[in-house]
Design a protein around this motif. Structure first.
Motif, mmCIF file in Angstrom:
data_model
loop_
_atom_site.group_PDB
_atom_site.id
_atom_site.type_symbol
_atom_site.label_atom_id
_atom_site.label_comp_id
_atom_site.label_asym_id
_atom_site.label_seq_id
_atom_site.Cartn_x
_atom_site.Cartn_y
_atom_site.Cartn_z
ATOM 1 N N LEU A 116 0.938 -1.260 0.080
ATOM 2 C CA LEU A 116 0.754 0.005 -0.216
ATOM 3 C C LEU A 116 0.873 1.333 0.176
ATOM 4 N N ILE A 117 1.862 1.739 0.906
ATOM 5 C CA ILE A 117 3.117 1.882 0.525
ATOM 6 C C ILE A 117 3.603 2.689 -0.600
ATOM 7 N N ARG A 118 4.113 1.701 -1.295
ATOM 8 C CA ARG A 118 4.271 1.177 -2.432
ATOM 9 C C ARG A 118 3.673 2.457 -3.789
ATOM 10 N N VAL A 119 2.206 1.909 -3.329
ATOM 11 C CA VAL A 119 1.226 2.004 -4.629
ATOM 12 C C VAL A 119 0.862 3.853 -4.388
ATOM 13 N N THR A 131 4.123 9.998 -7.291
ATOM 14 C CA THR A 131 5.033 10.138 -8.191
ATOM 15 C C THR A 131 4.604 10.945 -9.164
ATOM 16 N N CYS A 132 4.119 9.964 -10.092
ATOM 17 C CA CYS A 132 3.444 10.342 -11.546
ATOM 18 C C CYS A 132 2.084 11.896 -11.008
ATOM 19 N N SER A 180 10.484 16.718 -15.298
ATOM 20 C CA SER A 180 9.923 15.229 -13.988
ATOM 21 C C SER A 180 11.264 14.544 -14.203
ATOM 22 N N LYS A 181 10.913 14.593 -12.502
ATOM 23 C CA LYS A 181 12.556 13.523 -11.881
ATOM 24 C C LYS A 181 11.991 12.396 -12.457
ATOM 25 N N PRO A 182 13.774 11.413 -12.092
ATOM 26 C CA PRO A 182 13.184 10.035 -12.781
ATOM 27 C C PRO A 182 12.850 9.798 -10.867
ATOM 28 N N TYR A 230 -0.995 1.501 -14.020
ATOM 29 C CA TYR A 230 -1.320 3.469 -13.406
ATOM 30 C C TYR A 230 -0.649 4.374 -14.682
ATOM 31 N N PRO A 231 0.117 4.938 -14.701
ATOM 32 C CA PRO A 231 0.427 5.872 -15.638
ATOM 33 C C PRO A 231 -0.005 6.145 -16.529
#
Length: 341
Positions: A41-44, A50-51, A60-62, A181-182
Motif C-alpha cells: 500500500l505504501i508503494r501504491v 510520483t505520477c 519530471s524527476k527520475p 497506472y501511468p
C-alpha cells in the motif's frame, strides 16, 4: 534470586517456542501478511504521488519506482515473505512483546519531536521502519487472544486465511498499478486506476490509522505478557525500574541521533543499537530462548529493511525536497500532508 544469567539456568530449561508449531506458523503467517499489506500500500501511494508530481512539473524527476526495477523482484519478495513467516513463527511472545513496547515508546518520542519540529522526518520514516515490529505486534496480539482457547488452531487458521486473501489483494493491486497506472490514469477507462486517481492520496492516512490501531491493541497484550513473564516475580520492579529508565533514555538518544543522520546506514545503526540493548537486557533478565529470539529479530529487521530501499529513499527524498524548498512551499507541503491524514 530473580537476577540470573542464562548460563545459570541449565540446559533443561530450554524452551524454543511458546506453543505448538502449527499455531506458531499461523501467527507468523498473519504477521508476514500484515507486513506485505503495509509495504504494497505504501508503494501504491508513492507511485501515485510520483505520477501526480510528474504531471505538475515541467521537468519530471527520475522515478524510484520504475517498472523494470520493481517487477523483476517478484521471486525475491516471495522469498522474503516466507522467510519472515518462519522468523515471526520462531520469535516468542516475550521478545515480541518487548519489541512492540519499544517501538511504541519510539513512536511516541517521534510524535513528540514532530510536534516540536514540523520538519521532523521521524513520522514519515516510522511506517517503513515498523515492518518487523508490526509483524511482532500481530503475533503477540494473536498469542494473547488465543491463549488457553480450546480451538485456537482453527481460529488462527481462519485469521491466516483472511490475512492471506487481504495480502493477495494488495499484492495484485500493486502489480496492476506498477504496470498500468501511468497509462490508465491518463486514459480514464480503468476502474481501479480511476478510483486511485480520485482518492489515492488518502491511502497513507488509512494505513497510518490501521497501524496505530494495531499497535494500540498490541501494547495492551504486550503489557500483560511482560507482566506475567517478567514483572510478576518477587522484587521484579527493583531490577526492571532502572533498566526501563535506561532503555527509555537510549530510545530518546536514538531518536535524536536519527534526526541528525540520513540514509540507510543510519537506519541499520538504529536497529543495531535497539536490538543490541534488548540483547543485553535478555542476557540479564531472560533465558537462552529469549537471547536466540533476539538474534532472530536481528535477521527479521534486516529482511524487512534491506529490500525496502525504495521506500526509504522515497521518504528521505520527500523530506529533503521539503527542506530545500522555500518556506511557503514547505508550509504548503506540511498542510497537504496534514489534510491527507
Amino acid at each position: 534470586m530473580f537476577l540470573s544469567f542464562p548460563w545459570s539456568w541449565g540446559i533443561f530449561e530450554w524452551k524454543f517456542i511458546d506453543s505448538n508449531s502449527i499455531d506458531c506458523f499461523f501467527r507468523g503467517l498473519v504477521g508476514a501478511c500484515g507486513i506485505s499489506v503495509l509495504c504494497n500500500l505504501i508503494r501504491v501511494y508513492n507511485l501515485i504521488e510520483t505520477c501526480r508530481d510528474s504531471e505538475t512539473k515541467t521537468e519530471s524527476k527520475p522515478s524510484l519506482f520504475s517498472l523494470g526495477n520493481l517487477l523483476r523482484r517478484n521471486c525475491i519478495k516471495a522469498l522474503q515473505f516466507w522467510f519472515l513467516t518462519v522468523l515471526l513463527s520462531l520469535v516468542g511472545s516475550r521478545v515480541s512483546s518487548l519489541i512492540v513496547l519499544e517501538f511504541s515508546l519510539r513512536a511516541v518520542s517521534a510524535w513528540a519531536s514532530a510536534g516540536l519540529d514540523a520538519r521532523s522526518r521521524g513520522l514519515d520514516l516510522l511506517l517503513t521502519q515498523c515492518q518487523f515490529s508490526l509483524g511482532c505486534a500481530l503475533t503477540c496480539t494473536l498469542h494473547f487472544l488465543h491463549q488457553g482457547a480450546p480451538h485456537s488452531s482453527l481460529s488462527l487458521f481462519l485469521a491466516a486465511a483472511l490475512s492471506w486473501a487481504l495480502a493477495s489483494a494488495c499484492r495484485s493491486l500493486w502489480s496492476h498499478v506498477a504496470r498500468l497506472y501511468p497509462l490508465h490514469s491518463k486514459e480514464g477507462y480503468c476502474g481501479k486506476c480511476s478510483t486511485l486517481l480520485a482518492s489515492g492520496h488518502t491511502i497513507l492516512a488509512s494505513v497510518q490509522r490501521a497501524v496505530v490501531l494495531a499497535f494500540a491493541i498490541a501494547s495492551v497484550a504486550s503489557t500483560s505478557t511482560v507482566y506475567d513473564h517478567f514483572l510478576s516475580q518477587k522484587d521484579a520492579l527493583k531490577f526492571w525500574t532502572p533498566l526501563t529508565l535506561c532503555y527509555t533514555l537510549l530510545v530518546v538518544y536514538i531518536q535524536e541521533d536519527q534526526r541528525r543522520q540520513t540514509g540507510t546506514e543510519a537506519m541499520l545503526h538504529t536497529v543495531v543499537l535497539r536490538l543490541g540493548a534488548l540483547l543485553v537486557l535478555m542476557l540479564t533478565m531472560g533465558n537462552w530462548s529469549d537471547v536466540l529470539h533476539v538474534l532472530f529479530s536481528f535477521l527479521g529487521e534486516a529482511v524487512c529493511l534491506l529490500p525496502s530501499q525504495d521506500l526509504l529513499k522515497a521518504a528521505l527524498q520527500e523530506e529533503e525536497e521539503d527542506m530545500r524548498g522555500p518556506p511557503a512551499a514547505r508550509q504548503r507541503n506540511t498542510m497537504k500532508r496534514s489534510s491527507d491524514r
